[in-house]
Design a protein around this motif. Structure first.
Motif, PDB file in Angstrom:
ATOM      1  N   GLY A   1      -7.762   4.997  -7.534  1.00 44.26           N
ATOM      2  CA  GLY A   1      -8.650   4.230  -8.410  1.00 44.26           C
ATOM      3  C   GLY A   1      -8.192   2.791  -8.556  1.00 44.26           C
ATOM      4  N   GLU A   2      -6.878   2.590  -8.692  1.00 41.50           N
ATOM      5  CA  GLU A   2      -6.351   1.224  -8.832  1.00 41.50           C
ATOM      6  C   GLU A   2      -6.760   0.366  -7.629  1.00 41.50           C
ATOM      7  N   TYR A   3      -6.627   0.950  -6.439  1.00 34.66           N
ATOM      8  CA  TYR A   3      -6.955   0.181  -5.235  1.00 34.66           C
ATOM      9  C   TYR A   3      -8.463  -0.028  -5.118  1.00 34.66           C
ATOM     10  N   ILE A   4      -9.214   1.045  -5.423  1.00 38.08           N
ATOM     11  CA  ILE A   4     -10.676   0.909  -5.311  1.00 38.08           C
ATOM     12  C   ILE A   4     -11.166  -0.149  -6.315  1.00 38.08           C
ATOM     13  N   ALA A   5     -10.595  -0.159  -7.497  1.00 26.70           N
ATOM     14  CA  ALA A   5     -10.990  -1.148  -8.494  1.00 26.70           C
ATOM     15  C   ALA A   5     -10.753  -2.555  -7.965  1.00 26.70           C
ATOM     16  N   ARG A   6      -9.646  -2.729  -7.261  1.00 25.86           N
ATOM     17  CA  ARG A   6      -9.338  -4.056  -6.724  1.00 25.86           C
ATOM     18  C   ARG A   6     -10.325  -4.443  -5.626  1.00 25.86           C
ATOM     19  N   ILE A   7     -10.659  -3.457  -4.762  1.00 21.69           N
ATOM     20  CA  ILE A   7     -11.637  -3.742  -3.699  1.00 21.69           C
ATOM     21  C   ILE A   7     -12.965  -4.137  -4.351  1.00 21.69           C
ATOM     22  N   TYR A   8     -13.333  -3.386  -5.375  1.00 20.81           N
ATOM     23  CA  TYR A   8     -14.590  -3.632  -6.083  1.00 20.81           C
ATOM     24  C   TYR A   8     -14.621  -5.048  -6.652  1.00 20.81           C
TER      25      TYR A   8
ATOM     26  N   THR B   1       0.848  -1.186   0.000  1.00 17.67           N
ATOM     27  CA  THR B   1       0.000   0.000   0.000  1.00 17.67           C
ATOM     28  C   THR B   1       0.888   1.242   0.000  1.00 17.67           C
ATOM     29  N   ALA B   2       2.182   1.040  -0.283  1.00 18.07           N
ATOM     30  CA  ALA B   2       3.122   2.168  -0.285  1.00 18.07           C
ATOM     31  C   ALA B   2       2.692   3.289  -1.234  1.00 18.07           C
ATOM     32  N   PRO B   3       2.149   2.979  -2.431  1.00 19.49           N
ATOM     33  CA  PRO B   3       1.738   4.087  -3.302  1.00 19.49           C
ATOM     34  C   PRO B   3       0.704   4.997  -2.648  1.00 19.49           C
ATOM     35  N   LEU B   4      -0.170   4.419  -1.819  1.00 16.48           N
ATOM     36  CA  LEU B   4      -1.169   5.254  -1.140  1.00 16.48           C
ATOM     37  C   LEU B   4      -0.489   6.180  -0.136  1.00 16.48           C
ATOM     38  N   ARG B   5       0.481   5.616   0.579  1.00 17.47           N
ATOM     39  CA  ARG B   5       1.218   6.426   1.565  1.00 17.47           C
ATOM     40  C   ARG B   5       2.006   7.516   0.855  1.00 17.47           C
TER      41      ARG B   5
ATOM     42  N   GLY C   1      -5.687   8.485  -9.741  1.00 21.46           N
ATOM     43  CA  GLY C   1      -5.427   7.255 -10.494  1.00 21.46           C
ATOM     44  C   GLY C   1      -4.972   6.130  -9.570  1.00 21.46           C
ATOM     45  N   ILE C   2      -4.060   6.457  -8.653  1.00 22.16           N
ATOM     46  CA  ILE C   2      -3.560   5.432  -7.718  1.00 22.16           C
ATOM     47  C   ILE C   2      -4.702   4.951  -6.824  1.00 22.16           C
TER      48      ILE C   2
END
Ligand code: UDP
Ligand code: MG
Length: 334
Positions: free
Chosen positions: A285-292, A225-229, A282-283
């Motif tokens: 979004g990548e994580y939300i897409a995965r959660i979805y 989750t480093a990109p989020l941080r 965008g970043i």
């Protein structure tokens, strides 16, 4: 006698599959004291791959196969193979003979030494496009810096694992699988055996630059989750810089140096900040897409045919070895 299952994901491998079986089988026959069987997984091939699998299964009792209803990707194919394996040990390897079966004796020796996994590692990337090797090296650097799950550079999906390691892998039931990370994440000790890259003799690689980029993004977002941080940190520093700039302007104005120049500065800042905001969204979004995708709890694969008895909702093979009905060739929008 100990049993070993060989899991082989296959996507459009009609040119190599028979040869793969012959070569690999001849290596299995040389090794005494182990009972080998094959689990061939047809990942929705559009060629005769599944027909060849039926023929092999009809001729050789140790061949099991699973055929997917469409292309679910190599990760799903490996999962299907692993989840249908019953052997004491499981080998995962590609169908294109780029993973030399001559390494079997070393694999088995390693596992009998007490390792839970013995895996192959490429020492060279001979015969591969320069750009692919370069990007691949970058990916390992970036990924290992961001994530606690350290990936071994040069590792390929060619390995033998003990039953308990396979069972641990199967406990990770995520739909978007990144096996290289999963193999590392489950722990256990792995012995690495280097080998020279072998070029694919027949057929073509199923990867292109776009699919590899997708794979790299999957790899990083699955285990870090480093990109989020990084996004939060960047936001903080920009705010801090903006605050300093504000103080600077206030002081300047108070001292009477207020001029209207600075138009380019404003445009640059707006563009810069706009870019950063887009990038950050965008970043996210990548994580939300995965959660979805994960939240839908869809199955990792759907099999339409198999000779493994008891697979739910799956038809047993017809006796004919004729070509399957032509599939709908229309491309599905992604
Ligand atoms: N493969 C698969 N599904 C896919 C793409 C590939 O099962 O969607 C299989 C393919 O048949 C082969 C292995 O994965 O056995 C590795 O594929 P490939 O040789 O194309 O990859 P490369 O060796 O170029 O990395
Ligand atoms: Mg290959």
């Amino acid at each position: 006698m100990k049993t070993i299952d060989i899991v082989v994901p296959c996507y459009n491998e009609e040119e190599v599959l028979n040869n793969f079986y012959e070569v690999t089988k001849s290596w299995c026959d040389k090794i005494e004291g182990y009972d080998f069987s094959f689990i061939l997984v047809d990942d929705g091939s559009r060629d005769r791959t599944v027909c060849i699998m039926r023929e092999l299964a009809a001729a050789h009792p140790e061949v099991r196969y699973i055929s997917f209803s469409r292309n679910f990707g190599k990760e799903a194919a490996m999962y299907a193979g692993l989840s249908n394996s019953t052997g004491d040990y499981v080998i995962v390897m590609d169908a294109d003979l780029q993973h030399p079966p001559s390494m079997f004796p070393d694999f088995i020796a390693g596992i009998e030494e007490g390792h839970d996994c013995v895996a192959a590692k490429r020492t060279s990337r001979k015969g591969e496009a320069k750009i692919r090797s370069f990007l691949s090296r970058r990916f390992y650097k970036v990924s290992n810096r961001m994530s606690d799950v350290k990936l071994e550079y040069g590792a390929v999906d060619y390995r033998i694992m003990t039953r308990r390691m396979v069972d641990s892998i199967l406990r990770l039931s995520e739909v978007q699988r990144f096996s290289k990370g999963i193999f590392t994440w489950v722990g256990y000790d792995t012995k690495w055996i280097p080998y020279e890259n072998v070029e694919r003799e027949l057929g073509t690689s199923k990867w292109n630059l776009r699919s590899l980029l997708r794979y790299a993004i999957d790899g990083i977002t699955s285990f870090s989750t480093a990109p989020l941080r990084f996004v939060s940190a960047m936001g903080f520093f920009i705010c801090f810089a903006a605050f300093l700039y504000l103080i600077f302007i206030v002081i300047k104005t108070l001292l009477g140096y207020n001029d209207v120049a600075g138009f380019p500065t404003i445009i640059c800042l707006i563009l810069f900040l706009g870019g950063i905001i887009e990038f950050s969204i965008g970043i996210l979004g990548e994580y939300i897409a995965r959660i979805y995708m994960e939240s839908k709890h869809r199955p990792i694969y759907i099999a339409r045919e198999s000779n493994i008895p008891g697979m739910e909702g799956v038809s047993l093979p017809k006796n004919s070895t004729k070509e399957t009905e032509p599939e709908d060739k229309t491309e599905r929008p992604e």
